[in-house]
Design a protein around this motif. Structure first.
Motif, short mmCIF file in Angstrom:
data_model
loop_
_atom_site.label_atom_id
_atom_site.label_comp_id
_atom_site.label_asym_id
_atom_site.label_seq_id
_atom_site.Cartn_x
_atom_site.Cartn_y
_atom_site.Cartn_z
N GLU A 130 0.80 -1.13 -0.06
CA GLU A 130 0.12 -0.01 0.01
C GLU A 130 0.87 1.22 -0.05
OE1 GLU A 130 -4.04 -0.40 2.30
OE2 GLU A 130 -2.25 -1.33 3.61
N ILE A 131 2.04 1.20 0.89
CA ILE A 131 2.84 2.32 0.81
C ILE A 131 3.42 2.69 -0.48
CG2 ILE A 131 5.12 3.42 1.94
CD1 ILE A 131 4.22 1.76 4.41
N ALA A 132 3.76 1.75 -1.17
CA ALA A 132 4.06 1.62 -2.52
C ALA A 132 3.17 2.48 -3.51
CB ALA A 132 4.61 0.72 -3.14
N PHE A 133 1.96 2.40 -3.24
CA PHE A 133 0.88 3.04 -4.08
C PHE A 133 0.97 4.40 -3.74
CE2 PHE A 133 -2.02 -0.39 -6.24
CZ PHE A 133 -0.99 -1.15 -6.63
N ILE A 134 0.52 4.80 -2.42
CA ILE A 134 0.62 6.12 -1.89
C ILE A 134 2.08 6.92 -2.22
CG2 ILE A 134 0.49 7.42 -0.01
CD1 ILE A 134 -0.60 5.16 1.66
N ARG A 135 2.95 6.41 -2.29
CA ARG A 135 4.28 6.97 -3.23
C ARG A 135 4.03 7.32 -4.42
NH1 ARG A 135 8.63 7.07 0.39
NH2 ARG A 135 8.53 5.61 1.98
N LYS A 136 3.43 6.74 -5.33
CA LYS A 136 3.02 6.72 -6.76
C LYS A 136 2.05 8.03 -6.63
CE LYS A 136 4.32 2.31 -8.58
NZ LYS A 136 3.69 1.04 -9.24
N ALA A 137 1.13 7.87 -5.84
CA ALA A 137 0.23 8.89 -5.65
C ALA A 137 0.77 10.35 -5.33
CB ALA A 137 -1.07 8.70 -4.59
N GLY B 293 -3.20 13.92 -5.87
CA GLY B 293 -2.78 12.76 -6.93
C GLY B 293 -3.80 11.46 -6.41
N CYS B 294 -3.82 10.44 -7.24
CA CYS B 294 -4.52 9.22 -6.87
C CYS B 294 -4.13 8.28 -7.95
CB CYS B 294 -6.15 9.52 -6.93
SG CYS B 294 -6.99 7.88 -6.61
N TYR B 295 -3.67 7.19 -7.21
CA TYR B 295 -3.09 6.09 -7.94
C TYR B 295 -3.98 4.76 -7.49
CZ TYR B 295 -0.08 2.34 -10.19
OH TYR B 295 0.15 1.45 -10.89
N ARG B 296 -4.49 3.95 -8.33
CA ARG B 296 -5.46 2.96 -8.08
C ARG B 296 -6.10 3.14 -6.73
NH1 ARG B 296 -3.27 -2.42 -11.02
NH2 ARG B 296 -5.37 -2.65 -10.75
N ARG B 297 -6.87 4.31 -6.62
CA ARG B 297 -7.78 4.52 -5.47
C ARG B 297 -6.90 5.08 -4.32
NH1 ARG B 297 -10.18 6.40 -7.69
NH2 ARG B 297 -11.02 7.40 -5.85
N TYR B 298 -5.59 5.07 -4.57
CA TYR B 298 -4.63 5.43 -3.04
C TYR B 298 -4.47 7.01 -3.49
CZ TYR B 298 -4.55 1.05 -0.96
OH TYR B 298 -4.74 -0.20 -0.35
N LEU C 193 4.16 9.86 6.44
CA LEU C 193 4.25 8.25 6.95
C LEU C 193 5.11 8.33 8.28
CD1 LEU C 193 4.38 5.00 6.31
CD2 LEU C 193 6.59 5.85 4.91
N ILE C 194 4.41 7.45 9.21
CA ILE C 194 5.08 7.15 10.51
C ILE C 194 6.17 6.18 10.26
CG2 ILE C 194 4.62 6.64 12.88
CD1 ILE C 194 3.63 9.38 12.13
N THR C 195 7.31 6.45 10.39
CA THR C 195 8.36 5.65 10.33
C THR C 195 8.79 4.67 11.48
OG1 THR C 195 10.14 7.29 10.94
CG2 THR C 195 9.58 7.26 8.68
N GLU C 196 9.69 3.80 11.44
CA GLU C 196 10.16 2.72 12.54
C GLU C 196 11.03 3.59 13.71
OE1 GLU C 196 9.62 -0.25 12.81
OE2 GLU C 196 8.64 -0.75 10.91
N THR C 197 11.65 4.60 13.18
CA THR C 197 12.39 5.55 14.28
C THR C 197 12.31 6.86 13.54
OG1 THR C 197 14.35 4.91 13.32
CG2 THR C 197 13.56 3.52 15.18
#
Length: 394
Positions: free
Chosen positions: A165-172, A252-257, A373-377
Motif C-alpha cells: 500500500e505504501i508503494a501505491f501512496i508514494r506513486k500518488a 494525486g490518486c493511483y489505483r484509489r490511493y 508516513l510514520i516511520t520505524e524511528t
C-alpha cells in the motif's frame, strides 16, 4: 477464466481478511456486511462507479467474501474482485429505485440461503452508503438476526499500511507534486478559475511516467480571497485577481490511493500579516512533524502545532489531520483517528496521515500541508517533494 489485473498479491488480501475477522470475533459478529466502497475495495479489490446503488461485501467467519450488488455491476465485480465467480451475486434492475420493492429484500434472501439468517450481523450504521431505508428493510426481512453497529470496524484495520500500500501512496504522491506544481505555475491574474481547474484535472489524470492518474475522492478545492476563509469551496468562472491568496487542496490518486498536498499562491505582494502567519505556520509544521514519531499520539502532533501558533498569537481550533490511503468520493480520509488535541491514538510505523495545519482567518486562508508516513524511528517522512512555503507571484 477471466484475466484480472489485481492491484495486490493474494497474501495481501488474506492479511486484510484475517485482520477483519479478528476484529469481528472481538465484536461478537458472525457476519459482516460492508457497504463503504473503500472497505469493499480493500477487502475484495472491487472497483467501479456503482456506489450510487445498493451494494456491499458479505464477510462470514469462514470462506471467501461475497460481493453483492446490481446485476449489471456484477460483471465489473467479476473483472476486478479476487474471488471466484460463484462469490459474485447480482440482483435484478427491478429493485433499482423502485417504490414497490427494495434491494435489501434480495440481500436478506441471500443471507438466508447461506444459513445465516439468525446470526449476529454487523452493519456500517454511520456510513454514506447505507441508508436508513436499507437498514429498516434488512432488519424487517431478517427478524431472527441480531444487528450490531460495525461502523469503521474495517476502517480501523486499514490504519497501518502494508509495504504494498505504501508503494501505491508514494506513486500518488508523485502525481500530487505534478498537480500542485501545475496549479502554481498556471495561476495568474486574469485566468478564469474553471480554466485553471481544467489544467489541474488534466495533470492529475495524465499522471507521472507510468503512474496513471485515477480520479481523486475530492474535487479540486481552489478558493481565492474571501472565499479562502472557508475550507471546502470549489471553483467558479471568476478571474484570478492580484492581491489575493488562493489555496490549492489537491491530491494525486493511483489505483484509489491518495497523497493529499496543499499549497497557497499569492498574486502580488502579500501584506505583512500574511507573511507573519506563514512564518508561524511553517514553524508549527516543523514542531508537528518532530512529534509525529512512533509511540507518540495523534494529539501530540496537534498540540505541538497549536502550541507554536499560540506563541505567535494565532488561535486555531479543529482537526489538524486524519489518516489517508484508499478512498472513494466524497472523502479521501479514512474516518478513524484524528490529529487533534483530544485524540490519543498511538502512532505506529506504517500509518499515513494528511497533516493538515491550515489557517482560515477573517479575510484570507493559508493551506500548507503534507502527507506523512510514520516511520520505524524518528520523525515522520513527508511523502511529497514540494517546497514548503507561500508561493508569491509578484
Amino acid at each position: 477464466m477471466l484475466q484480472k489485473d489485481l492491484p495486490f498479491t493474494q497474501a495481501e488480501f488474506d492479511r486484510r481478511l484475517d485482520l477483519t475477522r479478528t476484529a469481528m470475533e472481538a465484536a461478537g459478529i458472525d457476519l459482516l456486511f460492508v457497504t463503504d466502497p473503500s472497505n469493499q475495495n480493500w477487502l475484495t479489490a472491487y472497483d467501479g462507479w456503482s456506489f450510487y446503488v445498493h451494494q456491499g461485501v458479505l464477510v462470514p467467519m469462514e470462506g471467501d467474501p461475497i460481493w453483492w450488488g446490481r446485476r449489471m455491476d456484477s460483471f465489473g465485480a467479476r473483472r476486478t474482485c479476487w474471488m471466484a465467480e460463484e462469490q459474485i451475486l447480482g440482483y435484478g434492475d427491478h429493485f433499482v429505485q423502485s417504490t414497490e420493492r427494495h434491494a435489501m429484500q434480495d440481500l436478506a434472501g441471500r443471507i438466508y440461503a447461506l444459513g445465516l439468517g439468525s446470526v449476529r450481523i454487523g452493519v456500517e450504521m454511520e456510513n454514506y452508503y447505507y441508508s436508513a431505508k436499507a437498514h429498516e428493510v434488512l432488519t424487517e426481512m431478517l427478524p431472527d438476526a441480531t444487528f450490531v453497529d460495525a461502523t469503521a470496524l474495517v476502517n480501523w484495520q486499514r490504519l497501518i499500511k502494508s509495504d504494498e500500500e505504501i508503494a501505491f501512496i508514494r506513486k500518488a504522491a508523485k502525481i500530487s507534486e505534478k498537480v500542485v506544481q501545475t496549479a502554481i505555475d498556471k495561476a495568474e491574474p486574469g485566468l478564469k478559475k474553471n480554466e485553471l481547474v481544467a489544467e489541474i484535472m488534466r495533470a492529475g489524470i495524465a499522471g507521472v511516467d507510468d503512474f496513471w492518474g485515477d480520479y481523486p475522492a475530492i474535487v479540486p478545492l481552489t478558493p481565492s480571497g474571501l472565499d479562502a476563509t472557508a475550507a471546502h469551496l470549489t471553483w467558479n468562472g471568476d478571474e484570478m485577481r492580484k492581491g489575493e491568496a488562493t489555496f490549492f487542496e489537491l491530491s494525486g490518486c493511483y489505483r484509489r490511493y491518495h497523497a493529499p498536498l496543499c499549497r497557497t499562491v499569492y498574486l502580488g505582494k502579500p501584506p505583512k500579516e500574511v507573511l507573519n502567519a506563514e512564518k508561524a505556520q511553517l514553524e508549527g509544521i516543523e514542531a508537528g512533524l518532530a512529534a509525529a514519531r512512533p509511540g507518540n499520539r495523534t494529539c501530540d502532533i496537534a498540540n505541538a502545532f497549536i502550541g507554536v501558533l499560540q506563541k505567535h498569537g494565532i488561535h486555531r481550533e479543529g482537526r489538524c489531520g486524519y489518516p489517508i490511503g484508499l478512498s472513494y468520493p466524497p472523502d479521501w480520509g479514512e474516518r478513524t483517528a484524528s490529529i487533534r488535541p483530544e485524540d490519543e491514538t498511538v502512532l505506529e510505523p506504517g500509518m499515513t496521515f494528511h497533516f493538515m495545519p491550515a489557517l482560515w482567518l477573517e479575510t484570507w486562508g493559508l493551506e500548507t500541508t503534507e502527507t506523512i508516513l510514520i516511520t520505524e524511528t524518528g520523525e515522520a517522512e513527508t511523502l511529497c517533494d514540494m517546497p514548503r512555503k507561500l508561493f508569491i507571484k509578484d
